[in-house]
Design a protein around this motif. Structure first.
Motif, PDB file in Angstrom:
ATOM      1  N   LEU A 169       0.827  -1.202   0.000  1.00  0.00           N
ATOM      2  CA  LEU A 169       0.000   0.000   0.000  1.00  0.00           C
ATOM      3  C   LEU A 169       0.864   1.255   0.000  1.00  0.00           C
ATOM      4  O   LEU A 169       0.563   2.231  -0.683  1.00  0.00           O
ATOM      5  N   GLY A 170       1.972   1.217   0.729  1.00  0.00           N
ATOM      6  CA  GLY A 170       2.892   2.346   0.763  1.00  0.00           C
ATOM      7  C   GLY A 170       3.496   2.609  -0.610  1.00  0.00           C
ATOM      8  O   GLY A 170       3.692   3.758  -1.015  1.00  0.00           O
ATOM      9  N   SER A 171       3.787   1.544  -1.360  1.00  0.00           N
ATOM     10  CA  SER A 171       4.333   1.709  -2.711  1.00  0.00           C
ATOM     11  C   SER A 171       3.307   2.334  -3.641  1.00  0.00           C
ATOM     12  O   SER A 171       3.643   3.169  -4.486  1.00  0.00           O
ATOM     13  N   VAL A 172       2.033   1.949  -3.484  1.00  0.00           N
ATOM     14  CA  VAL A 172       0.961   2.529  -4.302  1.00  0.00           C
ATOM     15  C   VAL A 172       0.895   4.026  -4.051  1.00  0.00           C
ATOM     16  O   VAL A 172       0.824   4.824  -4.999  1.00  0.00           O
ATOM     17  N   LYS A 173       0.959   4.420  -2.799  1.00  0.00           N
ATOM     18  CA  LYS A 173       0.896   5.847  -2.454  1.00  0.00           C
ATOM     19  C   LYS A 173       2.113   6.593  -3.009  1.00  0.00           C
ATOM     20  O   LYS A 173       1.983   7.689  -3.553  1.00  0.00           O
ATOM     21  N   ALA A 174       3.284   5.997  -2.888  1.00  0.00           N
ATOM     22  CA  ALA A 174       4.510   6.652  -3.358  1.00  0.00           C
ATOM     23  C   ALA A 174       4.502   6.790  -4.882  1.00  0.00           C
ATOM     24  O   ALA A 174       4.793   7.872  -5.419  1.00  0.00           O
ATOM     25  N   TYR A 175       4.166   5.690  -5.608  1.00  0.00           N
ATOM     26  CA  TYR A 175       4.124   5.755  -7.077  1.00  0.00           C
ATOM     27  C   TYR A 175       3.061   6.751  -7.546  1.00  0.00           C
ATOM     28  O   TYR A 175       3.268   7.497  -8.497  1.00  0.00           O
ATOM     29  N   GLY A 176       1.942   6.775  -6.869  1.00  0.00           N
ATOM     30  CA  GLY A 176       0.863   7.703  -7.230  1.00  0.00           C
ATOM     31  C   GLY A 176       1.281   9.150  -7.035  1.00  0.00           C
ATOM     32  O   GLY A 176       1.064  10.002  -7.904  1.00  0.00           O
ATOM     33  N   SER A 177       1.875   9.450  -5.903  1.00  0.00           N
ATOM     34  CA  SER A 177       2.302  10.818  -5.608  1.00  0.00           C
ATOM     35  C   SER A 177       3.372  11.292  -6.588  1.00  0.00           C
ATOM     36  O   SER A 177       3.284  12.399  -7.137  1.00  0.00           O
ATOM     37  N   ARG A 178       4.359  10.438  -6.852  1.00  0.00           N
ATOM     38  CA  ARG A 178       5.426  10.810  -7.794  1.00  0.00           C
ATOM     39  C   ARG A 178       4.891  10.926  -9.218  1.00  0.00           C
ATOM     40  O   ARG A 178       5.317  11.791  -9.977  1.00  0.00           O
ATOM     41  N   GLY A 179       3.954  10.060  -9.562  1.00  0.00           N
ATOM     42  CA  GLY A 179       3.375  10.101 -10.907  1.00  0.00           C
ATOM     43  C   GLY A 179       2.587  11.383 -11.143  1.00  0.00           C
ATOM     44  O   GLY A 179       2.686  12.007 -12.205  1.00  0.00           O
ATOM     45  N   ILE A 180       1.793  11.815 -10.151  1.00  0.00           N
ATOM     46  CA  ILE A 180       1.010  13.056 -10.287  1.00  0.00           C
ATOM     47  C   ILE A 180       1.939  14.258 -10.392  1.00  0.00           C
ATOM     48  O   ILE A 180       1.733  15.156 -11.203  1.00  0.00           O
ATOM     49  N   ALA A 181       3.021  14.262  -9.588  1.00  0.00           N
ATOM     50  CA  ALA A 181       3.989  15.363  -9.648  1.00  0.00           C
ATOM     51  C   ALA A 181       4.648  15.419 -11.028  1.00  0.00           C
ATOM     52  O   ALA A 181       4.796  16.499 -11.619  1.00  0.00           O
ATOM     53  N   ALA A 182       5.000  14.275 -11.584  1.00  0.00           N
ATOM     54  CA  ALA A 182       5.624  14.236 -12.908  1.00  0.00           C
ATOM     55  C   ALA A 182       4.642  14.681 -13.985  1.00  0.00           C
ATOM     56  O   ALA A 182       5.012  15.384 -14.932  1.00  0.00           O
ATOM     57  N   LEU A 183       3.361  14.286 -13.861  1.00  0.00           N
ATOM     58  CA  LEU A 183       2.328  14.717 -14.822  1.00  0.00           C
ATOM     59  C   LEU A 183       2.140  16.229 -14.775  1.00  0.00           C
ATOM     60  O   LEU A 183       2.000  16.877 -15.811  1.00  0.00           O
ATOM     61  N   ARG A 184       2.134  16.770 -13.576  1.00  0.00           N
ATOM     62  CA  ARG A 184       1.951  18.215 -13.418  1.00  0.00           C
ATOM     63  C   ARG A 184       3.076  18.970 -14.131  1.00  0.00           C
ATOM     64  O   ARG A 184       2.824  19.923 -14.869  1.00  0.00           O
ATOM     65  N   VAL A 185       4.282  18.528 -13.957  1.00  0.00           N
ATOM     66  CA  VAL A 185       5.423  19.168 -14.595  1.00  0.00           C
ATOM     67  C   VAL A 185       5.319  19.037 -16.106  1.00  0.00           C
ATOM     68  O   VAL A 185       5.537  20.016 -16.845  1.00  0.00           O
ATOM     69  N   ALA A 186       4.978  17.850 -16.601  1.00  0.00           N
ATOM     70  CA  ALA A 186       4.887  17.622 -18.043  1.00  0.00           C
ATOM     71  C   ALA A 186       3.757  18.447 -18.660  1.00  0.00           C
ATOM     72  O   ALA A 186       3.924  18.990 -19.765  1.00  0.00           O
ATOM     73  N   MET A 187       2.632  18.575 -17.987  1.00  0.00           N
ATOM     74  CA  MET A 187       1.503  19.325 -18.523  1.00  0.00           C
ATOM     75  C   MET A 187       1.788  20.830 -18.525  1.00  0.00           C
ATOM     76  O   MET A 187       1.371  21.538 -19.420  1.00  0.00           O
ATOM     77  N   GLU A 188       2.491  21.327 -17.515  1.00  0.00           N
ATOM     78  CA  GLU A 188       2.849  22.742 -17.459  1.00  0.00           C
ATOM     79  C   GLU A 188       3.849  23.090 -18.557  1.00  0.00           C
ATOM     80  O   GLU A 188       3.844  24.195 -19.100  1.00  0.00           O
ATOM     81  N   ALA A 189       4.694  22.127 -18.905  1.00  0.00           N
ATOM     82  CA  ALA A 189       5.690  22.358 -19.957  1.00  0.00           C
ATOM     83  C   ALA A 189       5.032  22.482 -21.328  1.00  0.00           C
ATOM     84  O   ALA A 189       5.497  23.238 -22.190  1.00  0.00           O
ATOM     85  N   THR A 190       3.900  21.800 -21.546  1.00  0.00           N
ATOM     86  CA  THR A 190       3.215  21.863 -22.845  1.00  0.00           C
ATOM     87  C   THR A 190       2.305  23.085 -22.940  1.00  0.00           C
ATOM     88  O   THR A 190       1.912  23.474 -24.025  1.00  0.00           O
ATOM     89  N   ALA A 191       1.950  23.681 -21.812  1.00  0.00           N
ATOM     90  CA  ALA A 191       1.006  24.820 -21.821  1.00  0.00           C
ATOM     91  C   ALA A 191       1.619  26.106 -22.218  1.00  0.00           C
ATOM     92  O   ALA A 191       2.634  26.442 -22.528  1.00  0.00           O
TER      93      ALA A 191
END
Length: 191
Positions: A169-191
């Motif tokens: 469960l801890g890995s799910v939370k960690a992968y999810g948090s890091r994935g959302i942070a990476a998506l945010r950065v990638a989406m801001e770069a395209t905007a």
């Protein structure tokens, strides 16, 4: 419940015809004066009764007025004038039920509105945004992408994602948090 006398087909012998005298006819039922006095005394209470059954003031007033009109029309058939109020109450209840039935039927028969259509510009913008999101998702690590897809697109709980992927469960939370942070950065770069 008030007693309403049925209209006889033929008058039995010994009972005077209503056309012979207006006073005799009114003595057999509720008088206009009695009905007028009942209106003055009980209009508000009947309006309150209708308000408990219906939801708008105009419909309540219509129902109460219609009840008085119906009782006025049938006043010669009410054998006991003291039961006029009970007859009015029952008429208000019945008319309220009828009004609600008509509303429900009207709602069922209404055509369903057309769904709001997006303009061509909005559709193109949504398509571009979706393409950017898919591209950003493809840029994530495999586990981050799996966790985000299962968590947010498949609408699974963290425990279900943990069980599906065979990770803690801890890995799910960690992968999810890091994935959302990476998506945010990638989406801001395209905007």
């Amino acid at each position: 419940m008030p007693v309403i006398a049925p209209m006889p087909a033929a008058r039995p012998a010994g009972i005077p015809d209503r056309r012979e005298g207006a006073d005799d006819a009114m003595a057999a039922g509720t008088t206009v004066d009695h009905l007028t006095e009942t209106y003055r005394q009980h209009y508000r209470s009947l309006l309150g009764l209708a308000a408990l059954l219906l939801d708008d003031t105009a419909s309540c007033e219509d129902v109460v007025q219609e009840a008085f009109i119906r009782v006025h029309s049938a006043r010669n058939r009410v054998r006991e004038p003291e039961k006029t109020l009970a007859y009015l109450r029952q008429t208000v209840v019945n008319l309220s039920r009828s009004a609600l039935r008509r509303r429900i039927l009207g709602l069922k028969l209404l055509s369903k509105p057309m769904p709001d259509m997006a303009s061509a510009e909005e559709g193109a913008y949504d398509l571009l945004e979706r393409d950017a999101l898919i591209k950003a998702m493809r840029g994530l690590q495999r586990r981050q992408r799996e966790v985000l897809v299962l968590r947010y697109f498949a609408d699974m709980t963290e425990a279900q994602v943990s069980e599906t992927l065979g990770i803690s469960l801890g890995s799910v939370k960690a992968y999810g948090s890091r994935g959302i942070a990476a998506l945010r950065v990638a989406m801001e770069a395209t905007a």
